[in-house]
Motif scaffolding. Structure first.
Motif, mmCIF file in Angstrom:
data_model
loop_
_atom_site.group_PDB
_atom_site.id
_atom_site.type_symbol
_atom_site.label_atom_id
_atom_site.label_comp_id
_atom_site.label_asym_id
_atom_site.label_seq_id
_atom_site.Cartn_x
_atom_site.Cartn_y
_atom_site.Cartn_z
ATOM 1 N N ALA A 1 28.156 94.179 34.197
ATOM 2 C CA ALA A 1 29.561 94.589 34.171
ATOM 3 C C ALA A 1 30.273 94.263 35.471
ATOM 4 O O ALA A 1 31.484 94.409 35.560
ATOM 5 N N ASP A 2 29.567 93.799 36.489
ATOM 6 C CA ASP A 2 30.165 93.514 37.789
ATOM 7 C C ASP A 2 30.553 92.035 37.846
ATOM 8 O O ASP A 2 29.708 91.164 38.011
ATOM 9 N N PRO A 3 31.864 91.727 37.733
ATOM 10 C CA PRO A 3 32.282 90.324 37.701
ATOM 11 C C PRO A 3 31.937 89.561 38.982
ATOM 12 O O PRO A 3 31.665 88.363 38.934
ATOM 13 N N ASP A 4 31.924 90.231 40.121
ATOM 14 C CA ASP A 4 31.562 89.549 41.363
ATOM 15 C C ASP A 4 30.101 89.135 41.346
ATOM 16 O O ASP A 4 29.737 88.054 41.809
ATOM 17 N N TYR A 5 29.246 89.983 40.820
ATOM 18 C CA TYR A 5 27.815 89.671 40.734
ATOM 19 C C TYR A 5 27.593 88.502 39.778
ATOM 20 O O TYR A 5 26.833 87.580 40.079
ATOM 21 N N VAL A 6 28.271 88.515 38.644
ATOM 22 C CA VAL A 6 28.130 87.438 37.669
ATOM 23 C C VAL A 6 28.632 86.126 38.259
ATOM 24 O O VAL A 6 27.993 85.080 38.116
ATOM 25 N N ALA A 7 29.761 86.145 38.969
ATOM 26 C CA ALA A 7 30.295 84.935 39.600
ATOM 27 C C ALA A 7 29.317 84.387 40.632
ATOM 28 O O ALA A 7 29.113 83.174 40.722
ATOM 29 N N ALA A 8 28.713 85.267 41.411
ATOM 30 C CA ALA A 8 27.735 84.827 42.410
ATOM 31 C C ALA A 8 26.512 84.216 41.728
ATOM 32 O O ALA A 8 25.974 83.204 42.193
ATOM 33 N N ALA A 9 26.078 84.799 40.634
ATOM 34 C CA ALA A 9 24.934 84.273 39.897
ATOM 35 C C ALA A 9 25.251 82.885 39.338
ATOM 36 O O ALA A 9 24.418 81.980 39.397
ATOM 37 N N ASP A 10 26.461 82.706 38.822
ATOM 38 C CA ASP A 10 26.880 81.409 38.299
ATOM 39 C C ASP A 10 26.905 80.358 39.413
ATOM 40 O O ASP A 10 26.434 79.236 39.233
ATOM 41 N N ALA A 11 27.460 80.727 40.565
ATOM 42 C CA ALA A 11 27.525 79.802 41.700
ATOM 43 C C ALA A 11 26.118 79.415 42.148
ATOM 44 O O ALA A 11 25.855 78.248 42.474
ATOM 45 N N PHE A 12 25.203 80.378 42.161
ATOM 46 C CA PHE A 12 23.830 80.088 42.553
ATOM 47 C C PHE A 12 23.159 79.146 41.559
ATOM 48 O O PHE A 12 22.438 78.222 41.952
ATOM 49 N N ALA A 13 23.379 79.352 40.269
ATOM 50 C CA ALA A 13 22.769 78.492 39.252
ATOM 51 C C ALA A 13 23.234 77.050 39.425
ATOM 52 O O ALA A 13 22.429 76.116 39.368
ATOM 53 N N LEU A 14 24.527 76.855 39.659
ATOM 54 C CA LEU A 14 25.040 75.507 39.876
ATOM 55 C C LEU A 14 24.491 74.933 41.177
ATOM 56 O O LEU A 14 24.067 73.771 41.221
ATOM 57 N N ALA A 15 24.473 75.740 42.228
ATOM 58 C CA ALA A 15 23.965 75.288 43.524
ATOM 59 C C ALA A 15 22.533 74.799 43.402
ATOM 60 O O ALA A 15 22.176 73.730 43.921
ATOM 61 N N GLN A 16 21.711 75.551 42.715
ATOM 62 C CA GLN A 16 20.302 75.177 42.565
ATOM 63 C C GLN A 16 20.157 73.908 41.752
ATOM 64 O O GLN A 16 19.333 73.041 42.067
ATOM 65 N N ALA A 17 20.973 73.760 40.710
ATOM 66 C CA ALA A 17 20.896 72.561 39.871
ATOM 67 C C ALA A 17 21.306 71.314 40.657
ATOM 68 O O ALA A 17 20.679 70.260 40.526
ATOM 69 N N VAL A 18 22.350 71.419 41.483
ATOM 70 C CA VAL A 18 22.768 70.285 42.312
ATOM 71 C C VAL A 18 21.651 69.930 43.286
ATOM 72 O O VAL A 18 21.267 68.767 43.427
ATOM 73 N N HIS A 19 21.113 70.934 43.956
ATOM 74 C CA HIS A 19 20.025 70.701 44.908
ATOM 75 C C HIS A 19 18.822 70.054 44.224
ATOM 76 O O HIS A 19 18.253 69.072 44.718
#
Length: 103
Positions: free
Chosen positions: A17-35
């Motif tokens: 339910a925490d939109p900031d946590y979900v946004a951070a998780a999404d950013a991390f998933a993309l970051a890891q995929a790029v790396h």
């Protein structure tokens, strides 16, 4: 080229339910995929930056999960990483995959 890698970031139920946590998780998933894709290609952040018309510090911030990329940037990254970009959302889960293009 071989199979691409994928990253899945599962959000704990307490944080869904925490939109900031979900946004951070999404950013991390993309970051890891790029790396993962960059290292699979054996290229440096500087080389990826050159290919994507970015700077090395911008790539570093992207791979650190500190950037929310625009659609045009995602398109440039897909080309620079010689891969098809697949994003899938299922509730609070995001799957990011750069699939290497066939030779």
């Amino acid at each position: 080229m071989g199979r691409g890698t994928h990253t899945t970031w599962k959000v704990p139920a307490a944080h869904k339910a925490d939109p900031d946590y979900v946004a951070a998780a999404d950013a991390f998933a993309l970051a890891q995929a790029v790396h993962d894709r960059r290292t699979a290609l054996g290229i440096t952040q500087s080389e990826l930056a050159r290919r994507a018309d970015m700077t090395q510090p911008q790539i570093s911030r992207l791979e650190g999960g500190d950037v929310t990329p625009t659609l045009p940037l995602l398109h440039r990254l897909s080309i620079a990483l010689e891969a098809e970009l697949n994003l899938s959302f299922k509730g609070a889960e995001l799957l990011v995959r750069f699939a290497g293009k066939a030779a």
